[in-house]
Design an enzyme around this catalytic site. Structure first.
Site, PDB file in Angstrom:
ATOM      1  N   GLY A   1      -2.992   9.114  -1.317  1.00  0.00           N
ATOM      2  CA  GLY A   1      -3.559   8.475  -0.135  1.00  0.00           C
ATOM      3  C   GLY A   1      -3.617   6.969  -0.199  1.00  0.00           C
ATOM      4  O   GLY A   1      -4.038   6.324   0.754  1.00  0.00           O
ATOM      5  N   SER A   2      -3.163   6.388  -1.297  1.00  0.00           N
ATOM      6  CA  SER A   2      -3.221   4.939  -1.483  1.00  0.00           C
ATOM      7  C   SER A   2      -1.840   4.314  -1.315  1.00  0.00           C
ATOM      8  O   SER A   2      -0.923   4.628  -2.081  1.00  0.00           O
ATOM      9  CB  SER A   2      -3.748   4.624  -2.887  1.00  0.00           C
ATOM     10  OG  SER A   2      -3.440   3.304  -3.265  1.00  0.00           O
TER      11      SER A   2
END
Length: 195
Positions: A12-13
């Site tokens: 998610g980064s």
């Protein structure tokens, strides 16, 4: 014997995606062995009191521009995901459940690319299923794996161990006991691997 580089990551980064895409070149230059360690970034934030730079509007604008500069410099396609932030718990449990499986790298690539190249809403189970099917996976099998105690426990243990080592975000790298935070620290990581 090659040095080991631990790569603590959450799909998610976007900065972690940039690091993931740059690691093959680091490996080619250093001969290092990379150990991918799935962690839950939300859990790290909660345990450390940290937050995503996107939560601070001015910092979020700057970070987006800076990531664009890094992507251009290193020839990485980065498309900011309009659905960000996305709860990555199901994806990270799938990944944790495949640690040691020959399909692990393919799953990591597929999920990173869906998030940060194809701009897919990976928080939508139907979209996630389509992405996994297109990548050659059985979504039902991966969902079942993600629900096993082994996958849940591995992700939780990795996250807790990361916090205990001083990790506060992702990407984080370890060369031995030396910690490096951020995809923009890969030069230092590479120097440590060559020492």
């Amino acid at each position: 014997m090659p040095k080991t580089l631990e790569f603590l990551f959450d799909v998610g980064s976007p900065t972690t995606y940039l690091a993931h895409k740059r690691l093959p070149d680091v490996v080619a230059r250093t001969g290092a062995e990379v150990v991918y360690v799935p962690v839950l970034l939300g859990g790290i934030f909660k345990a450390t009191g940290n937050a995503s730079p996107a939560m601070v509007p001015a910092k979020g604008v700057y970070m987006n521009a800076d990531m664009g500069r890094f992507a251009k410099r290193f020839g990485v396609t980065l498309n900011m995901n309009p659905y960000f932030p996305i709860n990555t718990l199901p994806m990270m449990r799938m990944i944790a459940g495949l640690v040691g499986d020959a399909r692990f790298p393919k799953l990591v690539d597929a999920l990173f690319d869906a998030m940060w190249r194809a701009r897919k809403n990976m928080g939508d189970p139907a979209v996630a299923g389509e992405v996994l099917t297109a990548a050659g996976f059985d979504p039902a099998e991966l969902l079942a794996i993600s629900e096993t105690p082994e996958a849940k426990d591995r992700l939780k243990a990795n996250t807790e161990a990361a916090v205990a080592r001083g990790v506060f975000g992702a990407p984080t790298f370890f060369v031995g006991d030396e910690m490096f935070f951020g995809q923009d620290r890969l030069d230092f990581v590479e120097a440590a691997l060559g020492a």
